[in-house]
Design a protein around this motif. Structure first.
Motif, PDB file in Angstrom:
ATOM      1  N   GLU A 141      40.296  49.949  40.067  1.00 16.67           N
ATOM      2  CA  GLU A 141      41.031  49.282  41.274  1.00 16.67           C
ATOM      3  C   GLU A 141      40.883  48.107  41.060  1.00 16.67           C
ATOM      4  O   GLU A 141      40.249  47.233  41.604  1.00 16.67           O
ATOM      5  CB  GLU A 141      40.602  49.900  42.926  1.00 16.67           C
ATOM      6  N   PRO A 142      42.559  47.182  41.389  1.00 19.19           N
ATOM      7  CA  PRO A 142      42.579  45.662  41.294  1.00 19.19           C
ATOM      8  C   PRO A 142      42.345  45.001  42.394  1.00 19.19           C
ATOM      9  O   PRO A 142      41.806  43.703  41.746  1.00 19.19           O
ATOM     10  CB  PRO A 142      44.853  45.708  41.138  1.00 19.19           C
ATOM     11  N   ASP A 143      42.465  45.434  43.263  1.00 17.66           N
ATOM     12  CA  ASP A 143      41.357  44.552  44.825  1.00 17.66           C
ATOM     13  C   ASP A 143      40.310  44.134  44.843  1.00 17.66           C
ATOM     14  O   ASP A 143      39.756  43.503  44.701  1.00 17.66           O
ATOM     15  CB  ASP A 143      42.276  44.568  45.653  1.00 17.66           C
ATOM     16  N   PHE A 144      39.512  45.131  44.911  1.00 19.94           N
ATOM     17  CA  PHE A 144      37.962  44.879  44.591  1.00 19.94           C
ATOM     18  C   PHE A 144      36.674  46.293  44.054  1.00 19.94           C
ATOM     19  O   PHE A 144      36.036  46.419  44.067  1.00 19.94           O
ATOM     20  CB  PHE A 144      37.554  45.842  46.358  1.00 19.94           C
ATOM     21  N   GLY A 145      37.742  46.416  42.764  1.00 21.09           N
ATOM     22  CA  GLY A 145      37.413  47.300  42.023  1.00 21.09           C
ATOM     23  C   GLY A 145      36.330  46.336  40.830  1.00 21.09           C
ATOM     24  O   GLY A 145      36.872  45.342  40.547  1.00 21.09           O
ATOM     25  N   PRO A 146      34.844  46.476  40.490  1.00 17.69           N
ATOM     26  CA  PRO A 146      34.405  45.633  39.769  1.00 17.69           C
ATOM     27  C   PRO A 146      35.319  45.182  38.927  1.00 17.69           C
ATOM     28  O   PRO A 146      34.631  43.653  37.942  1.00 17.69           O
ATOM     29  CB  PRO A 146      32.363  46.597  39.578  1.00 17.69           C
ATOM     30  N   VAL A 147      35.329  46.122  37.669  1.00 27.48           N
ATOM     31  CA  VAL A 147      35.614  45.525  36.490  1.00 27.48           C
ATOM     32  C   VAL A 147      36.778  44.307  36.787  1.00 27.48           C
ATOM     33  O   VAL A 147      36.449  43.489  35.989  1.00 27.48           O
ATOM     34  CB  VAL A 147      37.122  46.520  35.886  1.00 27.48           C
ATOM     35  N   PHE A 148      37.439  44.692  37.787  1.00 28.07           N
ATOM     36  CA  PHE A 148      38.968  42.883  38.111  1.00 28.07           C
ATOM     37  C   PHE A 148      37.956  41.634  38.473  1.00 28.07           C
ATOM     38  O   PHE A 148      38.102  40.705  38.484  1.00 28.07           O
ATOM     39  CB  PHE A 148      40.142  43.749  38.212  1.00 28.07           C
ATOM     40  N   GLY A 149      36.678  42.172  39.285  1.00 25.68           N
ATOM     41  CA  GLY A 149      36.199  41.825  40.020  1.00 25.68           C
ATOM     42  C   GLY A 149      35.458  40.765  39.338  1.00 25.68           C
ATOM     43  O   GLY A 149      35.718  39.244  39.288  1.00 25.68           O
ATOM     44  N   TYR A 150      34.766  41.388  38.301  1.00 24.80           N
ATOM     45  CA  TYR A 150      34.109  40.494  37.166  1.00 24.80           C
ATOM     46  C   TYR A 150      34.835  39.811  36.511  1.00 24.80           C
ATOM     47  O   TYR A 150      34.413  38.543  35.870  1.00 24.80           O
ATOM     48  CB  TYR A 150      32.910  41.125  36.433  1.00 24.80           C
ATOM     49  N   LEU A 151      35.659  39.993  35.984  1.00 21.80           N
ATOM     50  CA  LEU A 151      37.126  39.369  34.834  1.00 21.80           C
ATOM     51  C   LEU A 151      37.498  38.548  35.983  1.00 21.80           C
ATOM     52  O   LEU A 151      37.187  37.292  35.547  1.00 21.80           O
ATOM     53  CB  LEU A 151      38.043  40.440  34.852  1.00 21.80           C
ATOM     54  N   THR A 152      38.118  38.199  37.102  1.00 17.63           N
ATOM     55  CA  THR A 152      38.492  37.471  37.836  1.00 17.63           C
ATOM     56  C   THR A 152      37.628  35.960  38.128  1.00 17.63           C
ATOM     57  O   THR A 152      37.539  35.380  38.413  1.00 17.63           O
ATOM     58  CB  THR A 152      38.369  37.508  38.955  1.00 17.63           C
ATOM     59  N   GLU A 153      36.077  36.497  38.345  1.00 13.91           N
ATOM     60  CA  GLU A 153      34.640  35.870  38.777  1.00 13.91           C
ATOM     61  C   GLU A 153      34.116  35.033  37.823  1.00 13.91           C
ATOM     62  O   GLU A 153      34.083  34.322  37.531  1.00 13.91           O
ATOM     63  CB  GLU A 153      33.614  36.856  39.695  1.00 13.91           C
ATOM     64  N   LEU A 154      34.646  35.616  36.528  1.00 10.90           N
ATOM     65  CA  LEU A 154      34.131  35.054  34.879  1.00 10.90           C
ATOM     66  C   LEU A 154      35.783  34.342  34.763  1.00 10.90           C
ATOM     67  O   LEU A 154      35.728  33.431  33.684  1.00 10.90           O
ATOM     68  CB  LEU A 154      33.754  35.745  34.447  1.00 10.90           C
ATOM     69  N   ASN A 155      36.286  33.908  35.554  1.00  4.47           N
ATOM     70  CA  ASN A 155      37.509  33.339  34.993  1.00  4.47           C
ATOM     71  C   ASN A 155      37.995  33.282  33.227  1.00  4.47           C
ATOM     72  O   ASN A 155      38.913  33.158  33.028  1.00  4.47           O
ATOM     73  CB  ASN A 155      36.993  32.071  34.630  1.00  4.47           C
ATOM     74  N   VAL A 156      37.637  35.056  33.123  1.00  6.74           N
ATOM     75  CA  VAL A 156      38.185  35.928  31.962  1.00  6.74           C
ATOM     76  C   VAL A 156      39.597  35.988  32.469  1.00  6.74           C
ATOM     77  O   VAL A 156      41.021  35.715  31.575  1.00  6.74           O
ATOM     78  CB  VAL A 156      37.768  37.272  31.694  1.00  6.74           C
ATOM     79  N   LEU A 157      40.187  35.971  33.229  1.00  6.62           N
ATOM     80  CA  LEU A 157      41.141  36.464  34.151  1.00  6.62           C
ATOM     81  C   LEU A 157      41.816  35.258  35.060  1.00  6.62           C
ATOM     82  O   LEU A 157      40.781  35.713  36.177  1.00  6.62           O
ATOM     83  CB  LEU A 157      41.913  37.990  34.566  1.00  6.62           C
ATOM     84  N   GLY A 158      42.807  34.749  35.526  1.00  8.27           N
ATOM     85  CA  GLY A 158      43.270  33.577  36.480  1.00  8.27           C
ATOM     86  C   GLY A 158      43.644  34.241  37.833  1.00  8.27           C
ATOM     87  O   GLY A 158      42.359  34.210  38.684  1.00  8.27           O
ATOM     88  N   GLU A 159      43.531  36.186  37.459  1.00  2.82           N
ATOM     89  CA  GLU A 159      43.957  36.520  38.994  1.00  2.82           C
ATOM     90  C   GLU A 159      44.160  37.918  37.950  1.00  2.82           C
ATOM     91  O   GLU A 159      44.328  38.660  37.144  1.00  2.82           O
ATOM     92  CB  GLU A 159      45.574  36.119  39.519  1.00  2.82           C
ATOM     93  N   THR A 160      43.579  39.147  38.877  1.00  2.71           N
ATOM     94  CA  THR A 160      43.815  40.654  39.107  1.00  2.71           C
ATOM     95  C   THR A 160      45.006  40.921  38.657  1.00  2.71           C
ATOM     96  O   THR A 160      46.066  40.663  38.795  1.00  2.71           O
ATOM     97  CB  THR A 160      42.716  41.090  40.242  1.00  2.71           C
ATOM     98  N   ILE A 161      45.176  42.185  37.556  1.00  2.00           N
ATOM     99  CA  ILE A 161      46.166  42.917  37.521  1.00  2.00           C
ATOM    100  C   ILE A 161      46.334  43.881  37.929  1.00  2.00           C
ATOM    101  O   ILE A 161      45.129  44.729  38.029  1.00  2.00           O
ATOM    102  CB  ILE A 161      46.121  42.978  35.654  1.00  2.00           C
ATOM    103  N   TYR A 162      48.151  43.786  38.687  1.00  2.00           N
ATOM    104  CA  TYR A 162      47.963  45.461  39.629  1.00  2.00           C
ATOM    105  C   TYR A 162      48.980  45.920  38.320  1.00  2.00           C
ATOM    106  O   TYR A 162      49.801  46.288  38.234  1.00  2.00           O
ATOM    107  CB  TYR A 162      48.511  44.712  40.981  1.00  2.00           C
ATOM    108  N   TRP A 163      47.734  46.446  36.946  1.00  2.00           N
ATOM    109  CA  TRP A 163      48.742  47.710  36.342  1.00  2.00           C
ATOM    110  C   TRP A 163      48.927  48.851  36.908  1.00  2.00           C
ATOM    111  O   TRP A 163      50.047  49.189  36.134  1.00  2.00           O
ATOM    112  CB  TRP A 163      47.354  48.011  35.503  1.00  2.00           C
TER     113      TRP A 163
END
Lengths: 309, 277
Positions: A141-163
């Protein structure tokens, strides 16, 4: 000529009669299975073929319309989107094979813990596919799912992806989840077959100085061929017809970008109540899968002969 | 220590193998850890930064989830158990005949049954909906049990035939010498020996009934015996923007997913021997 033929028919009925008399008990034993498959599979299937030539609202009366359902599909743009999605989606089977093969070969090298490892592997396959689909819907889930949560927090992604709003990305997500869910099935079949390769083959390969890659290509792979083809042909059909995860994750969208044929079939039957069109889609799907059935039977036969020898 | 340089390829191979296994085990278990964690979180916590250990763990999601699913879980159980029993009743005799008897049409009959495994079942749902309505079993537990036989009978025949085939050939005759009839020889000698296969088939059939979504969703309506799995469907709302109580939903996925997993762990030895093609 005519008497001969008469004689033949007599002889033949006599033969059938004696076959029946000797084996009636055996035929009685297989009767339940055959009866069930005829009533549950072949009759509905034949009715379905008839359906596809009718306009058939759910619970209503059919009207014969010839091939109009098929014509409708051929002139309907999303049908081609769906065909394309189906073709791309079926690649998930290849990914499943890749993971399963790597896993089976790796597990073979383990000294201990095999039992724990294969139990862990099988976890995703034992649960209902819809459960796994729901779990991944949360994780991704883009807004509060853990996958994109961690990816944005660890700065791997600038912002979440609304796939969910991108066709190719939705298809990728659906394929990823399907692969994650179903690869253990192939793992089961391949590792069972791997266990049954006689140790002598490896020994003689070693004696002739074969390296690990040569051993894999010349010994392991040929021995696994039947198991791989059986697993591939079963999985390719099952993958194409399992729809619960796609429905849960994307509901076939955006647009029709992840509506594989089976999803399209479901939507026409369940949401639009057009059973005729729905079945016409089913026939197209069946034709696409038919070739694999023959591969399956041939290799199944070969595998059982090998086991018997 | 002195062996390190001795078999470099062997060591690399081992290291790769362990790496692959470790990666796949983590890839399989970590997602479930997150689901477990979120199922103990109160709703306010989902929307904060991601974290694995809940700050204020609560059982609320589990109790309300279980409450909501109770009736459906009973339905799922009845459907699974019924599917298993009916499947065994109709496939044991058939599998026995295919394994131990010679008769006209044996090979053709066997493949007619086995190839049903390859049939895209989704094609049957629509006519079966229609047929079941006509027969009056639409939206009943019995109707579901009946419908699952399409999935279950082909692989049951396949697995059981292999089990019966591998039993010693003259075992029935030996039993008959000791005074058994053909039937009692089957019940007292063959059946106990084939027990592992029968258990495997029973479990697989139960799992089919429990895990399926397609028939479960299409052959029942809200007023009927809806099993647990379809309850999850549509809860996410397909991006409708509606707020989802993820904690409860995840607790429910685990509630529904745990019985098959336990069954699998109990039955895995049987199942693994059944899968050797």
């Amino acid at each position: 000529m005519s008497t001969r033929r008469l004689f033949d028919i007599d002889g033949r009925t006599e033969r059938y009669r004696s076959v029946l008399r000797e084996n009636w008990f055996t035929y009685l034993l297989i009767m339940p299975v055959l009866l069930f498959l005829i009533v549950l599979m072949w009759l509905p299937f034949l009715q379905g073929i008839y359906m596809s030539f009718n306009e058939w609202p759910f619970g209503g009366d059919p009207t014969w319309i010839g091939a109009a359902n098929y014509e409708f599909l051929l002139n309907w743009e999303p049908f081609y989107t769906s065909l394309k999605a189906t073709a791309i989606f079926s690649l998930t089977t290849v990914f499943q094979l890749g993971v399963a093969l790597a896993a089976a070969l790796a597990v073979r090298e383990l000294r201990r813990g095999k039992s724990f490892v294969s139990a862990a592997f099988l976890l995703s396959y034992t649960m209902p596919p819809l459960v796994i689909g729901t779990i991944w819907a949360y994780l991704l889930e883009p807004d509060f799912g853990p996958v994109f949560g961690y990816l944005t927090e660890l700065n791997v992604l600038g912002e979440t992806i609304y796939w969910g709003s991108s066709g190719p990305m939705s298809l990728a997500v659906v394929m990823f989840v399907t692969t994650w869910t179903f690869w253990p099935f192939m793992f089961l079949i391949i590792s069972a077959s791997l266990e049954s390769i006689p140790e002598e083959l490896y020994e003689s390969a070693r004696m002739y100085g074969a390296g690990p890659i040569q051993t894999f290509l010349r010994v392991t792979l040929p021995q696994l061929k039947s198991a791989i083809l059986v697993a591939l042909s079963i999985r390719i059909i099952w993958n194409m017809t399992k729809i619960s995860q796609v429905l849960q994750l994307t509901n076939g969208g955006p647009g029709y970008d992840t509506s594989i044929l089976a999803v399209l079939l479901y939507q026409f039957a369940y949401e639009r109540g057009q059973m005729g069109v729905s079945y016409a889609i089913g026939i197209v799907l069946l034709v696409m899968t038919l070739g694999f059935v023959f591969v399956f039977i041939r290799e199944f036969e070969r595998a059982s002969e090998g086991a018997g020898a | 220590m002195s062996t390190t340089g001795y078999d470099a390829t062997g060591v690399t191979l081992k290291a790769t193998a362990y790496g692959v296994v470790a990666f796949l085990v983590l890839a399989n278990l970590v997602p479930f850890l997150f689901i477990l964690s979120v199922s103990f979180m109160p709703p306010s916590e989902f929307f904060t930064d991601p974290h694995l250990v809940p700050y204020e763990p609560t059982l609320e999601a589990w109790t309300s989830g279980f409450e909501e699913l109770r009736g459906n879980l009973v339905n799922s159980f009845l459907i699974g158990a019924g599917t298993a029993l009916l499947a065994l009743a109709i496939t044991i005799p058939g599998a026995y005949a295919f394994a131990r008897k010679e008769f006209y049409g044996k090979t053709a009959g066997f493949y007619a049954i086995i190839s049903a495994m390859m049939f895209p079942y989704i094609l049957l749902v629509i006519p079966i909906m229609d047929l079941w309505t006509a027969l009056g079993v639409y939206n009943t537990i019995f109707g579901m049990i009946l419908a699952y036989q399409v999935f279950v009978t082909p692989f049951s025949i396949w697995i059981l035939r292999d089990f019966f085939e591998n039993l010693p050939t003259d075992i029935e005759e030996a039993a008959q010498v000791y005074g058994c009839t053909q039937f009692t020889a089957f019940v007292r000698v063959i059946l106990p020996l084939a027990a592992p296969g029968i258990v495997a088939v029973g479990f697989l059939a139960f799992l089919t009934g429990w895990n399926d979504f397609l028939f479960a969703n299409l052959l029942t309506t809200g007023t009927g015996p809806v099993p647990a799995v379809p309850v999850l469907y549509g809860t996410i709302g397909g991006g409708s923007g509606e707020r989802v109580y993820w904690g409860k939903l995840m607790a429910e996925t685990l509630i529904i997913g745990t019985p098959p997993t336990i069954i699998y762990l109990v039955a895995r030895n049987y199942l693994e021997s059944a899968f050797s093609v």
